[in-house]
Design an enzyme around this catalytic site. Structure first.
Site, PDB file in Angstrom:
ATOM      1  CG  HIS A 222      -4.792   2.195   5.513  1.00  0.00           C
ATOM      2  ND1 HIS A 222      -6.222   2.365   5.820  1.00  0.00           N
ATOM      3  CD2 HIS A 222      -4.949   3.001   4.551  1.00  0.00           C
ATOM      4  CE1 HIS A 222      -6.938   3.009   4.916  1.00  0.00           C
ATOM      5  NE2 HIS A 222      -5.948   3.586   3.876  1.00  0.00           N
TER       6      HIS A 222
ATOM      7  CE  LYS B  70      -7.936   2.220  -0.951  1.00  0.00           C
ATOM      8  NZ  LYS B  70      -6.680   2.754  -0.174  1.00  0.00           N
TER       9      LYS B  70
ATOM     10  CG  HIS C 156     -10.179   4.686   3.234  1.00  0.00           C
ATOM     11  ND1 HIS C 156      -8.894   5.233   3.515  1.00  0.00           N
ATOM     12  CD2 HIS C 156     -10.670   5.032   4.312  1.00  0.00           C
ATOM     13  CE1 HIS C 156      -8.749   6.100   4.393  1.00  0.00           C
ATOM     14  NE2 HIS C 156     -10.001   5.986   4.965  1.00  0.00           N
TER      15      HIS C 156
ATOM     16  CG  HIS D 108      -0.720   7.064  -0.995  1.00  0.00           C
ATOM     17  ND1 HIS D 108      -1.887   7.338  -1.616  1.00  0.00           N
ATOM     18  CD2 HIS D 108      -1.029   6.469   0.056  1.00  0.00           C
ATOM     19  CE1 HIS D 108      -2.732   6.671  -0.877  1.00  0.00           C
ATOM     20  NE2 HIS D 108      -2.310   6.381   0.185  1.00  0.00           N
TER      21      HIS D 108
ATOM     22  CG  ASP E 157      -1.674   4.994   3.933  1.00  0.00           C
ATOM     23  OD1 ASP E 157      -1.623   5.017   2.750  1.00  0.00           O
ATOM     24  OD2 ASP E 157      -2.210   5.334   4.599  1.00  0.00           O
TER      25      ASP E 157
ATOM     26  CG  HIS F 131      -1.829   1.240   1.441  1.00  0.00           C
ATOM     27  ND1 HIS F 131      -3.293   1.053   1.519  1.00  0.00           N
ATOM     28  CD2 HIS F 131      -1.707   2.663   1.127  1.00  0.00           C
ATOM     29  CE1 HIS F 131      -3.865   2.249   1.384  1.00  0.00           C
ATOM     30  NE2 HIS F 131      -2.881   3.125   1.045  1.00  0.00           N
TER      31      HIS F 131
END
Ligand code: NCD
Ligand code: ZN
Length: 351
Positions: free
Chosen positions: A179, A104, A141, A15, A255, A13
């Site tokens: 997460h 996602k 999420h 970004h 994350d 995970h």
């Protein structure tokens, strides 16, 4: 134990952003991780296979050569951003693309760049049913956005209102609860009746190391602010127990979510902790504190590939018990970025 060699890990995970921001951060992930599940919450979001192809190429260009032969040193595993308008045909294209490893789901309004996300999960049931049929993982999420629900309860309520009904309806859907931050989530993932490879959860280093006091220690500290937000100590302990249990449903997902310093040190600070450079050292500190360094390899390098049905990496990486001070700030395009716990010293360093 003063050094620990494990199979090279992956980040399930991550970004990476785009443009100069991506150029600034991608090397930090590529240095330690062989592969990463790349989140699609760009502006605009990555909603089509064509966009994912182009984004993947930009990432590979930014990492540069460094692999041997045709094999890149760092492999971005792409994801698509699910909207209420995503055609089922896009799911089929994603499955056959060979580069998309998950879809996602952001509840609209839950986090950074989630405005195009899903207002009500019922409206994307047809897309989810297609994913169940195709064996395409759903990365979720897991927070409700109902303003009536206390911010600290959003994840626990999501399990009851969204995740349980969804998994009951589509038991074959492969789901990663991203997460996780609560005892409720850890318990749910561990105890859920799920056939092999249909349920997993990522856990970040910050949720293993810190509780919500960290956000308020000595003043309001925006660099400790991420979503889902840090929780009470009892939740942190439950997450450590899950990550170090050896249960293959739990795996590493940093994350790491870079935001420029000026947007973090702001009246409405952006959510996200930047951990790419030191994530492994943070995880090692957390596992060491739990007396469970022997469980780090499964969490970091084996459980994720098993869930995603990918081979385990060939290389290894070595961690040493050697104090290492996290940089207080790093260059980030024209500005700078503050890593989580910048300026603090960690007991572990990565070779
Ligand atoms: C992430 C981001 O900045 O993109 N922020 C965060 O606090 N984790 C989004 C997300 O994963 O929720
Ligand atoms: Zn994220």
């Amino acid at each position: 134990m003063d050094s620990l060699t494990i199979i090279q890990p992956d980040d399930w995970h991550l970004h990476l952003r785009d443009g100069v921001a991506m150029t600034a951060v991608v090397g930090a992930s590529a240095r330690h991780f062989r592969r990463a599940i790349v989140m699609p919450n760009l502006k605009p979001p990555i909603t089509t296979v064509a966009m994912a192809h182009a984004y993947r190429q930009r990432i590979l260009d930014a990492v540069g050569a460094g692999g041997s032969g045709n094999e890149p040193s760092f492999e971005p595993l792409m994801t698509l951003y699910l909207t209420e308008a995503t055609p089922v045909a896009e799911m089929e294209a994603a499955k056959s693309s060979g580069i998309i490893h998950g879809i996602k789901l952001y509840p609209a309004g839950a986090t950074t760049n989630s405005d195009a996300g899903v207002g009500s999960v019922e409206r994307v049931y047809p897309m989810l049913a297609a994913m169940e049929r195709l064996g395409l993982p759903l990365l979720v999420h897991g927070e409700v956005v109902d303003p009536q629900v206390d911010l600290f309860d959003r994840e626990a309520v999501f399990i009851e209102r969204v995740l349980q009904p969804l998994r009951r309806r589509m038991p074959g859907l492969r789901v990663v609860f991203e997460h996780i931050t609560t005892r409720e989530a850890a318990d749910y993932v561990r105890e859920a009746d799920a056939s092999d490879g249909t349920l997993g959860a990522t856990i970040t280093p910050q949720h293993l190391l810190y509780n919500r006091n960290a956000i308020f220690t000595g003043g309001l500290r925006p660099h400790w602010y991420c979503l889902p937000v840090l929780k009470r100590e009892t939740h942190r302990q439950a997450l450590v127990a899950a990550a170090t249990s050896g249960n293959s449903r739990f795996f590493l997902g940093t994350d790491s979510a870079p935001h420029a310093r000026i947007l973090k040190e702001h009246a409405s600070a952006c959510a996200g902790c930047y951990t790419a450079p030191h994530a492994l050292a943070l995880y090692a500190a957390a596992f060491d504190a739990a007396g469970a360094l022997d469980k780090l390899q499964a969490f970091a390098s084996r459980n994720g590939p098993a869930f995603y049905r990918l081979p385990v990496n060939h290389g290894t990486i070595t961690l040493r018990r050697q104090p290492w001070t996290i940089p207080a700030a790093l260059p980030f395009g024209e500005g700078e970025i503050v890593p989580l716990a910048g300026g603090e010293t960690l007991p572990w360093t990565v070779d």
